[in-house]
Design an enzyme around this catalytic site. Structure first.
Site, PDB file in Angstrom:
ATOM      1  CG  ASP A 122      -2.118  -0.864   1.093  1.00  0.00           C
ATOM      2  OD1 ASP A 122      -2.136  -1.711   0.186  1.00  0.00           O
ATOM      3  OD2 ASP A 122      -3.056  -0.699   1.900  1.00  0.00           O
ATOM      4  CG  HIS A 173      -4.569   2.828  -0.926  1.00  0.00           C
ATOM      5  ND1 HIS A 173      -5.595   2.222  -0.235  1.00  0.00           N
ATOM      6  CD2 HIS A 173      -3.590   3.049   0.008  1.00  0.00           C
ATOM      7  CE1 HIS A 173      -5.261   2.075   1.026  1.00  0.00           C
ATOM      8  NE2 HIS A 173      -4.053   2.575   1.209  1.00  0.00           N
ATOM      9  CG  HIS A 177      -3.870   6.822   2.908  1.00  0.00           C
ATOM     10  ND1 HIS A 177      -4.154   6.796   4.254  1.00  0.00           N
ATOM     11  CD2 HIS A 177      -3.563   5.540   2.575  1.00  0.00           C
ATOM     12  CE1 HIS A 177      -4.009   5.566   4.723  1.00  0.00           C
ATOM     13  NE2 HIS A 177      -3.664   4.780   3.711  1.00  0.00           N
ATOM     14  CG  HIS A 276       1.927  -0.221   4.462  1.00  0.00           C
ATOM     15  ND1 HIS A 276       1.521  -1.183   5.361  1.00  0.00           N
ATOM     16  CD2 HIS A 276       0.859   0.592   4.260  1.00  0.00           C
ATOM     17  CE1 HIS A 276       0.255  -0.955   5.703  1.00  0.00           C
ATOM     18  NE2 HIS A 276      -0.164   0.107   5.047  1.00  0.00           N
TER      19      HIS A 276
END
Length: 303
Positions: A122, A173, A177, A276
């Site tokens: 991510d 995504h 964020h 991540h």
């Protein structure tokens, strides 16, 4: 009181027989159309389409503030209470096929639907860490799923092109964020997701974007519905090593050991593993050991 006339009885009986044959003929005609006689004509069509999610915010308690302090569901095909997608997801060039398992918030996916394991990364692309991760994945011939933040895509389009060119799966995504985007009106969610998709496709023309992950896992029914309208399935996870969390006093070696232990302990067949690449050098270091360990036990696929 006298008995009824026999002729009258025969007349009534004949009428009942004629009525019975007429009813059977009607029932058979309805059955020939594929609709049971006891079912209203519109009922079959109504039940064939799953109900659309409501636009209310998912009130499920314990949703994470950032990738979640709560333990995620157990991985693998035996996720308790997990639903299945109503239709199979189209297979990608390196991805899993079949039905993904839906056990996350607002019916987001928590499993690949097969025995294969999916690694997901991510918040990138990150100019320092993403190339290292891509090199590592290429070394072991592993494909993964990259959940990309739109602002980072716009800043580093060359990395998006490399991710796509090397056969990895691209996932939206959101633009920046935002942990609260799912609570916004559908129009705001759509604009954010579309802006991110547009940035990804500018960086990698023709790229397929079939997945969306809500920041922090904060899915809502509206979020999932809008993503589906844009052609994206919503993916949660079943393994979260909390590689983004760096408690005070935890050194690099201890952090890497914690991440490795969590992935090794909780990963099972069908798992979606969350990690991540953005600003997490210890994660990349941990995966230098994890990837060969995982590959020796599971098929690793991009979603």
């Amino acid at each position: 009181m006298g008995f009824p006339d026999r002729r009258a009885i025969r007349t009534v009986a004949s009428a009942l027989v004629v009525a019975a044959f007429a009813w059977c003929g009607t029932a058979m005609a309805m059955a020939s159309d594929g609709t049971p006689s006891s079912t209203p004509p519109h009922a079959a069509a109504t039940s064939a389409a799953p109900p659309r999610p409501s636009s209310t915010v998912d009130a499920r308690p314990g949703l994470p503030a950032f990738h979640g302090p709560t333990r995620p569901p157990a991985p693998g095909p035996g996720l308790p209470g997990a639903a299945m997608l109503t239709r199979p997801q189209p297979p990608g060039p390196h991805g899993s096929t079949g039905r993904m398992r839906l056990g996350g918030p607002a019916h987001s996916a928590t499993g690949t639907g097969t025995s294969a394991v999916a690694l997901t990364f991510d918040d990138g692309p990150d100019p320092a860490q993403t190339p290292k991760l891509l090199d590592l994945l290429a070394k072991y011939h592993v494909k993964a799923t990259f959940c990309l933040v739109g602002q980072n895509v716009a800043a580093h389009p060359e990395l998006v092109r490399r991710i796509a060119a090397e056969g990895h799966t691209l996932c939206n995504h959101t633009w920046r964020h935002s942990l609260t985007l799912g609570r916004q009106p559908a129009a705001a969610i759509r604009a954010d997701l579309q802006r991110t998709n547009d940035a990804i496709r500018r960086a990698a023309p023709g790229a397929s974007i079939r997945f969306m992950r809500a920041p922090g896992g904060n899915f809502t029914p509206t979020f999932v519905s809008v993503a589906a309208d844009l052609g994206m399935a919503s993916i949660y996870w079943s393994v979260d090593p909390r590689d983004w969390y760096h408690p005070a006093g935890e050194g690099d070696a201890a952090h890497r050991a914690r991440v490795q232990h969590a992935v090794q302990r909780h990963t099972g067949h069908g798992a979606i593993v969350l990690s991540h690449d953005y600003a997490q050098p210890d994660t990349i270091a941990a995966y230098r050991s994890l990837i060969p360990w995982l590959k020796s036990r599971y098929q690793l696929v991009a979603l």
